[in-house]
Write a protein that holds these residues in place. Structure first.
Motif, short mmCIF file in Angstrom:
data_model
loop_
_atom_site.label_atom_id
_atom_site.label_comp_id
_atom_site.label_asym_id
_atom_site.label_seq_id
_atom_site.Cartn_x
_atom_site.Cartn_y
_atom_site.Cartn_z
N GLN A 1 6.88 5.60 -41.88
CA GLN A 1 7.40 6.33 -43.03
C GLN A 1 6.57 7.58 -43.38
O GLN A 1 6.59 8.03 -44.53
N GLU B 1 7.93 10.51 -45.49
CA GLU B 1 8.22 10.25 -46.90
C GLU B 1 7.03 10.56 -47.79
O GLU B 1 7.18 10.67 -49.02
N THR C 1 14.95 10.75 -44.18
CA THR C 1 13.91 10.99 -43.18
C THR C 1 14.06 10.11 -41.94
O THR C 1 13.70 10.53 -40.84
N PHE C 2 14.57 8.91 -42.10
CA PHE C 2 14.71 8.00 -40.95
C PHE C 2 15.77 8.51 -39.97
O PHE C 2 15.47 8.94 -38.86
N SER D 1 15.64 12.16 -38.59
CA SER D 1 14.71 12.53 -37.53
C SER D 1 15.43 12.83 -36.22
O SER D 1 14.92 13.58 -35.38
N TYR E 1 9.86 3.08 -36.74
CA TYR E 1 10.19 2.83 -38.16
C TYR E 1 9.00 3.04 -39.09
O TYR E 1 8.79 2.26 -40.02
N THR F 1 7.92 8.28 -34.43
CA THR F 1 7.35 7.60 -35.59
C THR F 1 8.44 7.13 -36.55
O THR F 1 8.39 5.99 -37.03
N GLN F 2 9.43 7.98 -36.81
CA GLN F 2 10.44 7.63 -37.80
C GLN F 2 11.49 6.66 -37.26
O GLN F 2 11.79 5.66 -37.89
N TYR F 3 12.07 6.99 -36.10
CA TYR F 3 13.22 6.21 -35.62
C TYR F 3 12.85 5.11 -34.64
O TYR F 3 13.42 4.02 -34.68
#
Length: 404
Positions: free
Chosen positions: A114, A117, A60-61, A64, A112, A107-109
């Protein structure tokens, strides 16, 4: 053992792990097996060694980024169809796609977080935590660490010259914002068709330039991760090894080694460890020194900020690294902006004093997240120097001037 002996030990053990445990992506069986072997060896040098498991999704990280690129491409197609079919609602659909793509990658990259998830399948990561106690009461604690997991390969890093890579990244950041603005201008529908067509062409061009990001990650290929970051792992381990072999303990300073999983998945292991052990980490005077990608001496820098420069690390730990560098003949600079993070930021976010020390160029280096990150491409000289800096940092932190 001499300094060279410890350097050789680090290089040899990195080669062993790379040969025995291929495909060590975050949360994989291979990464857990490597963690177990490292934990077993650490039992010879530490008073306590424990493994702590946590759940994560390794995709997911970094995943993205191609999701963002796909949304931008779909948004451009929607804008084109909106023009061809004279359906303004499709400009709005394009806006929504851009908004969702930006939301996911931010939000993800960028930050950071989660949240994806919460709705996705999970794997099990494994951290290893080893402690060498002092002779007397614990009054301070220093944790040195690196991450076990290796990265998915990034083909763009290998095949794109740096200037072109910067163009793609720049358009990826600015292009969707421009497209969003143009979509909303076209939604107002008071401009001539030729202007609308020009706007759509601009949106399509942005999407074409961004399209290589679809192939930013090759989830089928996992690099060996010799530099990134078995160097950090084994420099940390070698400190406890040397202390044990010299039967050395500080009077009141506890020296610990943390080997985390899931750093390449967005600092997941370090975050899980920090949250699970927050009472211990906030107890006494605890600091964390994260080592990552120890390869280039001229690129050794203090990482005082992280998570794409949105997170500050502790000045106290940065100063500790700086003065340790000075004692070893280096005037270590602070890192400039770089797109990414090291495990230190996971601790800083939870209020634990931490900072990072890395030796990798951000242009990026040809071995960064590519198949060139092998045990045949290590720099023993840099490893030895950083090991000396870490030893000095521990001695400065202890404050009694004792050496081991």
């Amino acid at each position: 053992m001499t300094k060279k002996d410890y350097t050789n030990y680090i290089v040899e053990r990195i080669a062993d792990i790379c040969k025995k445990y291929k495909r060590r992506d975050a949360g994989s069986q291979s990464a857990r097996d490597a963690a177990d072997e490292m934990a077993e060896e650490l039992k010879q040098y530490a008073d306590t060694v424990e493994t702590q498991d946590f759940k994560l999704n390794p995709h997911t990280f970094i995943g993205s980024i191609p999701i963002f690129a796909m949304n931008v491409i779909l948004a451009s197609i929607s804008s084109l169809l909106g023009f061809i079919l004279s359906l303004p609602i499709l400009y709005f659909v394009s806006d929504v796609l851009i908004f969702i793509g930006f939301g996911i990658v931010l939000t993800q990259y960028v930050f950071y977080r989660q949240f994806l998830e919460l709705i996705s399948r999970k794997k099990v990561g494994r951290n290893v935590y080893a402690v060498r106690k002092p002779k007397g009461e614990v009054k301070r604690r220093i944790i040195i660490g690196g991450h076990i997991d290796a990265a998915y390969e990034m083909p763009v890093m290998m095949h794109f010259p740096t200037p072109l890579l910067y163009v793609v990244i720049g358009v990826a950041l600015v292009g969707p914002i421009v497209a969003f603005i143009l979509n909303n201008i076209m939604l107002l529908n008071f401009l001539p068709n030729n202007i609308h067509l020009a706007f759509v062409v601009i949106i399509i061009v942005c999407a074409v330039i961004v399209s290589p990001i679809l192939f930013f990650v090759d989830f089928k290929t996992i690099v060996d991760g010799a530099n990134d970051n078995l160097t950090g792992c084994f420099i940390s381990r070698s400190i406890l090894k040397e202390m044990a072999e010299h039967d050395f303990r500080f009077e009141n300073t506890e020296v610990c080694c943390l080997l985390s999983d899931g750093e390449e998945a967005g600092l997941r292991g370090a975050t899980a460890f920090a949250r699970e052990n927050i009472e211990m980490l906030m107890d006494k005077n605890t600091v964390v020194l994260a080592l990552d990608t120890i390869h280039e001496i001229d690129q050794l820098k203090i990482y005082g900020r992280g998570i794409n420069f949105t997170e500050s690390n502790a000045d106290e730990v940065c100063d500790l690294i700086y003065f340790a560098g000075m004692k070893n003949g280096l005037d270590l600079p602070y890192s400039e902006f770089y797109p990414g993070a090291v495990d230190a930021e996971a601790f800083s976010r939870e209020g634990v004093k931490a900072a990072g020390l890395c030796g990798v160029r951000h242009t990026p280096a040809p071995y960064y997240h590519t198949r060139q990150d092998t045990y045949t491409n290590l720099n023993p000289e840099c490893i030895e120097l950083v090991r000396d800096i870490v030893k000095t940092a521990i001695q400065i932190f202890d404050g009694a001037g004792k050496a081991f």
